[in-house]
Design a protein around this motif. Structure first.
Motif, mmCIF file in Angstrom:
data_model
loop_
_atom_site.group_PDB
_atom_site.id
_atom_site.type_symbol
_atom_site.label_atom_id
_atom_site.label_comp_id
_atom_site.label_asym_id
_atom_site.label_seq_id
_atom_site.Cartn_x
_atom_site.Cartn_y
_atom_site.Cartn_z
ATOM 1 N N UNK B 38 0.828 -1.205 0.000
ATOM 2 C CA UNK B 38 0.000 0.000 0.000
ATOM 3 C C UNK B 38 0.865 1.258 0.000
ATOM 4 N N UNK B 39 2.114 1.139 0.428
ATOM 5 C CA UNK B 39 2.987 2.316 0.424
ATOM 6 C C UNK B 39 3.983 2.274 -0.725
ATOM 7 N N UNK B 40 3.798 1.313 -1.657
ATOM 8 C CA UNK B 40 4.749 1.207 -2.759
ATOM 9 C C UNK B 40 4.073 1.519 -4.075
ATOM 10 N N UNK B 41 4.928 1.831 -5.035
ATOM 11 C CA UNK B 41 4.401 2.055 -6.367
ATOM 12 C C UNK B 41 4.223 0.693 -7.040
ATOM 13 N N UNK B 56 -0.924 6.157 -2.783
ATOM 14 C CA UNK B 56 -1.960 5.168 -3.093
ATOM 15 C C UNK B 56 -3.269 5.470 -2.369
ATOM 16 N N UNK B 57 -3.146 5.889 -1.125
ATOM 17 C CA UNK B 57 -4.340 6.203 -0.327
ATOM 18 C C UNK B 57 -5.073 7.392 -0.915
ATOM 19 N N UNK B 268 -4.394 -0.033 -0.954
ATOM 20 C CA UNK B 268 -4.713 1.024 0.016
ATOM 21 C C UNK B 268 -6.083 0.771 0.626
ATOM 22 N N UNK B 269 -7.070 0.398 -0.221
ATOM 23 C CA UNK B 269 -8.414 0.091 0.286
ATOM 24 C C UNK B 269 -8.373 -1.108 1.241
ATOM 25 N N UNK B 270 -7.531 -2.086 0.906
ATOM 26 C CA UNK B 270 -7.377 -3.242 1.793
ATOM 27 C C UNK B 270 -6.953 -2.781 3.179
ATOM 28 N N UNK B 275 -7.961 -1.673 8.816
ATOM 29 C CA UNK B 275 -7.970 -0.799 10.000
ATOM 30 C C UNK B 275 -9.373 -0.755 10.612
ATOM 31 N N UNK B 276 -10.388 -0.624 9.743
ATOM 32 C CA UNK B 276 -11.764 -0.623 10.259
ATOM 33 C C UNK B 276 -12.036 -1.910 11.021
ATOM 34 N N UNK B 277 -11.600 -3.031 10.442
ATOM 35 C CA UNK B 277 -11.787 -4.331 11.090
ATOM 36 C C UNK B 277 -11.089 -4.387 12.430
ATOM 37 N N UNK B 278 -9.859 -3.840 12.475
ATOM 38 C CA UNK B 278 -9.100 -3.892 13.717
ATOM 39 C C UNK B 278 -9.815 -3.132 14.821
#
Lengths: 530, 295
Positions: B38-41, B56-57, B268-270, B275-278
């Motif tokens: 999520x933080x990579x290209x 990405x976010x 990013x969506x994952x 995070x929401x799940x956590x």
């Protein structure tokens, strides 16, 4: 309550019951269905009302009507006029004459016609009669005026009276529905020509019923324009029928209130069962229909007209046994791995004290939340690194890992509930820890282990999302992915889809029903779901 | 219980080892991968480039469908969890009463739970078809409707149907959770309340609800998580069509990754979903741990 009061109440209830039964018979003799059959139509174009052409047509129609009257039809002639203006600006009329017959039929007239509604009505009336007979016998029995062999069956007789009345009550909407279906849907489809099979026999039956033998000719023409409506008279029979039920309940229990509540309870349970079973009914009947019948919007039946068992052999040719085998292997392997890893962990959690125990427990509970779907991208990456993508082995591990939390949690609960004394005794006898686990604890924990086992198996069997992403070779597909081959973008072979679904569903539903009882106790502590 | 033995302090960890290895490889590793990605290209073909921060976010949140999808996810979770809890609770109250055929009724209620979601969704997909669907067929044959009804006239209606299937498959879980809570209630409580003149409603609110609340909390929180994660129903019935209007976060990120090949925003969506799940999982853990302390 003194015997006298009871006796007089019983008599009142019995009288009410009989009066209600009589009321049902009276209501049945009122008009319950009105038919309007168009027997003959003639159109006369380019005329004006009153001119020569009109009069000639009118005379012709009148002659025909007279002919019908001599045959015994009670017909009426009607005409409708439509004004038309042609391109030259001249106005003319299109006159449509029609000879039609209004038929008012009461409930009794349906008896013995051979139509489905007549069968229903016969059953309904027999139920009313039986209800009265049972109630009367039951009351007489309590008065000692019954042959000895019936005397002790007094309670059963009174219950039967209520049951018969209830059945009669429920048959009223069934009767009205069957009327609607026969005269509106079936007739509509037959006359539009969308369905031809059985049309002739049907026309004959309805013709006989409506026109008697007077028709003598082919009644299909007359039936094409048939319209009908139900009058409220038949619905009204529900009131005395309900009164019969109440009277019977009063006879059986002495009071009405509790029984009504109980009736509501059963009605609710029945409704829920119907809704819950409905998709399975659809699956079952659609699996054995022909392709034409699953895609036919004019389909006339609730069951397949012919049970097409060859759907089963067809899906066998399309690779379904292979998919079922794959599913069994994936689910079996996942269960095995999950148990091999889970039992030692659960044992340690239940029987030992160590640093980080709570942290591990927390992680186990947390990991229950990590759906594989949200991590799908990561899983795909990992599996291709491990060279486990597109393999049954990979799916085994993934399913085992994501069910690990549940396995540990439920097994730990089972182990904790078993006293450690037996194991300690075994150790004194010279067993080591592993032996005491295998020989003492596991046999005692068998029910919990079986529950866990089956549950993981079902979860893995039903898993769809990861398999659909990871598996690309057809031969490696589990059944959940395999069934999607029957629904391509523009054509869905529903009958194969459901036949395969049926095979995939039956075993797990049976397994699930076996563990249902044990699951309830483990639920709130463990937290599990497929 | 074995006390901690200094010489063999490692023994418990040895027992845990297989489980830890299994979960580390197949659960923790994917989490790490998703976070790194999520933080990579990432190129369309999936070649991973360097660190790009939150780009990405930003891209994910800037997607035109993002807002619709989040709103859909919210309604999906709220309606499915809310209604299934309500219906499941009522059903449990009924199934807890003694009546003839209770065993059969309970077995029937288990059915949707045991069925694969993709199969359940396929069946309902067939049921509500307009031209030849089974619901129209049954209603026509029973004479309840005169003409076939279009049960999926717009995407809003389709979404409601998807919610119904979600509710349908979730009810059994709630029912059985509540049933297990109900079975532990002492019957004498009700008798005492009856002596004190309490009516049916008072008993429900003052005795039943407080006592099944723990089971209800567990089932609700777990359901929030499971329903949030639910993929097959929406994927089978509409595939998010038209134009992601019936997508939830999970189906949307799947489409984004495997159809549109926008791998960066998808990861990013994952992470956002994770995070929401956590957060939900944290709430759940606190509840469960507290309950453990109570007993």
């Amino acid at each position: 309550m003194t015997p006298d009061v009871t006796r007089s109440r019983n008599r009142t209830a019995l009288r009410l019951l009989i009066a209600a039964a009589v009321a049902v018979c009276v209501l049945l003799s009122l008009t319950c269905t009105v038919f309007r059959a168009g027997i003959y139509t003639k159109k006369s174009a380019n005329t004006a009302v009153g001119d020569e052409k009109y009069l000639a047509a009118r005379a012709e129609v009148d002659t025909v009507a007279e002919e019908y009257r001599t045959k015994g039809f009670d017909v009426a002639v009607s005409e409708t006029v439509t004004e038309r203006t042609n391109s030259k600006g001249e106005t003319s009329s299109l006159v449509t004459f029609s000879i039609s017959q209004e038929l008012e039929k009461n409930g009794w007239s349906f008896l013995g016609t051979g139509l489905p509604s007549s069968v229903i009505l016969t059953v309904l009336l027999s139920c009313v009669l039986l209800s009265v007979a049972c109630a009367a016998a039951g009351v007489l029995g309590s008065m000692g005026e019954l042959p000895r062999y019936l005397g002790p069956r007094e309670k059963i007789l009174r219950s039967a009276a209520g049951l018969f009345a209830l059945i009669a009550l429920l048959l009223v909407p069934v009767f009205v529905m069957s009327n609607t279906v026969i005269f509106s849907r079936k007739l509509g489809l037959y006359s539009a020509g969308t369905v031809t099979e059985g049309a002739e026999a049907f026309y004959r039956k309805v013709g006989d019923y409506l026109f008697g033998n007077a028709a003598g000719t082919d009644p299909s023409g007359a039936l094409k324009g048939l319209t009908f409506r139900n009058t409220p008279a038949f619905w009204l029979t529900m009131i005395p029928l309900f009164a019969m039920v109440l009277a019977a309940v009063q006879l059986r229990h002495g009071t009405i209130g509790n029984t009504l509540l109980r009736g509501l309870l059963y009605a609710f349970v029945l409704l829920v069962s119907v809704v819950f079973l409905y998709p399975y009914y659809v699956m079952l009947v659609s699996a054995f229909r022909s392709n034409a019948e699953t895609n036919d919007m004019y389909f006339l039946h609730l069951l397949p007209t012919k049970w097409v068992w060859s759907n089963l052999t067809d899906i066998v040719k399309r690779g379904v046994p292979r998919y079922l085998l794959n599913s069994a292997m994936i689910a079996g392997g996942a269960t095995l791995i999950a148990m091999l890893c889970g039992i030692p962990a659960a044992y340690a959690m239940a029987r030992m004290n160590f640093k980080g125990k709570n942290a591990f427990l927390g992680f186990v509970i947390m990991s229950q939340m990590f759906s594989p779907v949200v991590l799908l991208i990561g899983i795909v990456q990992l599996m291709s690194t491990l060279k486990l993508n597109d393999s049954i082995l990979g799916l085994m591990f993934i399913n085992a890992a994501f069910n690990q939390a549940f396995a540990i949690w439920l097994l730990r609960g089972t182990f904790v509930s078993i006293s450690p004394e037996m194991e300690q005794a075994a150790k004194i006898d010279g067993c080591n820890t592993v032996q005491s686990l295998l020989r003492v604890l596991l046999p005692m924990a068998a029910p919990g282990i079986v529950t866990t086992l089956i549950f993981i198996f079902i979860n893995a069997w039903n898993e769809y999302t990861i398999s659909t992403v990871l598996i690309s070779t057809a031969g490696n597909r589990p059944i959940t992915v395999g069934i999607t081959q029957f629904s391509s973008f523009n054509m869905i072979e529903w009958q194969y889809l459901f036949a395969a679904s049926l095979l995939a569903t039956i075993p797990v539903v049976i397994l699930f029903m076996c563990i249902e009882k044990h699951l309830v106790s483990g639920l709130t502590s463990g937290g599990v779901k497929g | 219980m074995n006390t901690l033995n200094n010489k063999r302090w490692w023994e418990p960890y040895l027992w845990l080892l297989p489980s830890i290895v299994l979960m580390a490889i197949f659960v923790v590793f994917p989490i790490a991968i998703v976070f790194r990605l999520s933080f990579s290209e990432i190129s369309k073909s999936g070649i991973v480039g360097g660190f790009i921060g939150f780009r990405n976010f930003k891209e994910a949140i800037g997607l035109p469908a993002f807002k619709t999808v989040m709103i859909n996810t919210f309604w999906w979770v709220l309606s499915v969890v809310g209604l299934s809890t309500l219906i499941g609770f009522a059903l449990a109250l009924v199934l807890n009463k003694k009546f003839h055929g209770r065993k059969i009724a309970r077995a029937i209620v288990v059915f949707p739970w045991a069925t694969s979601l993709v199969i359940q969704a396929s069946v309902w997909n067939y049921i509500i078809k307009y031209e030849y669907g089974n619901l129209n067929n049954v209603l026509l044959n029973l004479g309840i409707i005169k003409q076939a009804v279009n049960w999926r006239s717009s995407y809003q209606v389709e979404f409601i149907w998807e919610c119904w299937v979600g509710i349908f498959v979730t009810i059994p879980f709630v029912t059985f959770c509540v049933l297990s809570g109900l079975q532990s209630i002492d019957g004498t409580l009700y008798e005492a309340a009856t002596v004190d003149g309490a009516g049916g409603w008072a008993k429900l609110w003052k005795i039943t609800l407080p006592l099944v609340r723990p089971s209800l909390t567990v089932s609700t929180v777990l359901n929030i998580i499971y329903v949030f994660n639910s993929f097959p129903i929406i994927y089978t019935m509409t595939k998010g069509a038209p134009a992601n209007k019936t997508d939830t976060l999970i189906t949307y990120l799947y489409m984004l990754n495997f159809y549109d090949r926008k791998k960066g925003p998808a990861t990013a969506l994952s992470v956002i979903g994770f995070v929401i799940l956590c957060i939900c999982a944290g709430i759940y853990m606190i509840t469960v741990m507290r309950k453990e302390d109570d007993t």
